[in-house]
Design a protein around this motif. Sequence first.
Motif, PDB file in Angstrom:
ATOM      1  N   SER A 149      27.661  60.200  -8.843  1.00  0.00           N
ATOM      2  CA  SER A 149      26.774  59.885  -7.727  1.00  0.00           C
ATOM      3  C   SER A 149      26.431  61.106  -6.895  1.00  0.00           C
ATOM      4  O   SER A 149      25.510  61.074  -6.075  1.00  0.00           O
ATOM      5  CB  SER A 149      27.416  58.812  -6.836  1.00  0.00           C
ATOM      6  OG  SER A 149      27.355  57.539  -7.457  1.00  0.00           O
ATOM      7  N   THR A 153      23.920  62.479  -3.822  1.00  0.00           N
ATOM      8  CA  THR A 153      24.425  62.860  -2.499  1.00  0.00           C
ATOM      9  C   THR A 153      24.337  64.358  -2.250  1.00  0.00           C
ATOM     10  O   THR A 153      24.277  64.799  -1.095  1.00  0.00           O
ATOM     11  CB  THR A 153      25.882  62.410  -2.326  1.00  0.00           C
ATOM     12  OG1 THR A 153      26.699  63.034  -3.334  1.00  0.00           O
ATOM     13  CG2 THR A 153      26.011  60.893  -2.443  1.00  0.00           C
ATOM     14  N   LEU A 252      27.387  54.061  -1.553  1.00  0.00           N
ATOM     15  CA  LEU A 252      27.228  55.424  -1.060  1.00  0.00           C
ATOM     16  C   LEU A 252      25.787  55.886  -1.271  1.00  0.00           C
ATOM     17  O   LEU A 252      25.251  55.770  -2.359  1.00  0.00           O
ATOM     18  CB  LEU A 252      28.189  56.353  -1.816  1.00  0.00           C
ATOM     19  CG  LEU A 252      28.273  57.791  -1.362  1.00  0.00           C
ATOM     20  CD1 LEU A 252      28.914  57.873   0.028  1.00  0.00           C
ATOM     21  CD2 LEU A 252      29.079  58.606  -2.359  1.00  0.00           C
TER      22      LEU A 252
END
Length: 253
Positions: A149, A153, A252
């Motif tokens: 991820s 990010t 997230l």
Amino acid sequence: MTTNQPTPPTAATRVAVVTGGSRGIGRAVCRKLARDGLAIVVNYAHDAAAAEETVAAINAAGGRAIPVQADVADEKAVATLFDRAEQEFGGVDAVVNCAGRLALSPVADLDLAVLDALYRTNVRGAFAVAQQAARRLRPGGSFVGFSTSVVGTQFPAYGAYVAGKSAVESVMLILARELRGRDITVNTVAPGPTATDLFLEGKTPEQIDRLAKAPPLERLGTPEDIAHVVAFLTSPEGHWVNGQVLRANGGLV
């Protein structure tokens, strides 16, 4: 008219090859797929004892598993890994490429020898495993690659790791399209912060706590969280999901 395509499995003979299956997310994937009835080939690079522990746990629970050593970046070793799967269990129906390296450094300070080692496992290894998956998977089969991820990010110090995983995401999407007509799915799972030795190593308790609070669910993921996602993608129920990157990270952003 004869073809070289693998024959479909029967319901009782589905087989999974899991690279990096001796520890962390790979081990959780092996155990989950075994509970779902698949025979498991537990690949490992160096830690034979950990692979044997994974295999012993699966077999003690009534499953079927064997350990097979192979460096995923060595195409000959990867071909032998798939040969063993076919010899022991009759074919391959799911391939999960969990093997990977992590190295953190600001771009300005990165040792390019570290970059080369990272790419060898995370990019070249992904290609070597994908090649064999494309050649060997039976109709109805699935290939799951692994990203992160952090591609989204963009955390500092992850430049080398993200560069390799971004490449993996692109290759998996292309492979899904190249396998048109084969009834084989190709997807990528991109975990967020997950409590594995690879993730926890080198981080302070404060850093770990900050990362745990980042997702709306306010905790780190577990290897089992990720294993359940993989199990869905490799199951008949998940077979309509194809050519996707699934961010398994508790929300997230």
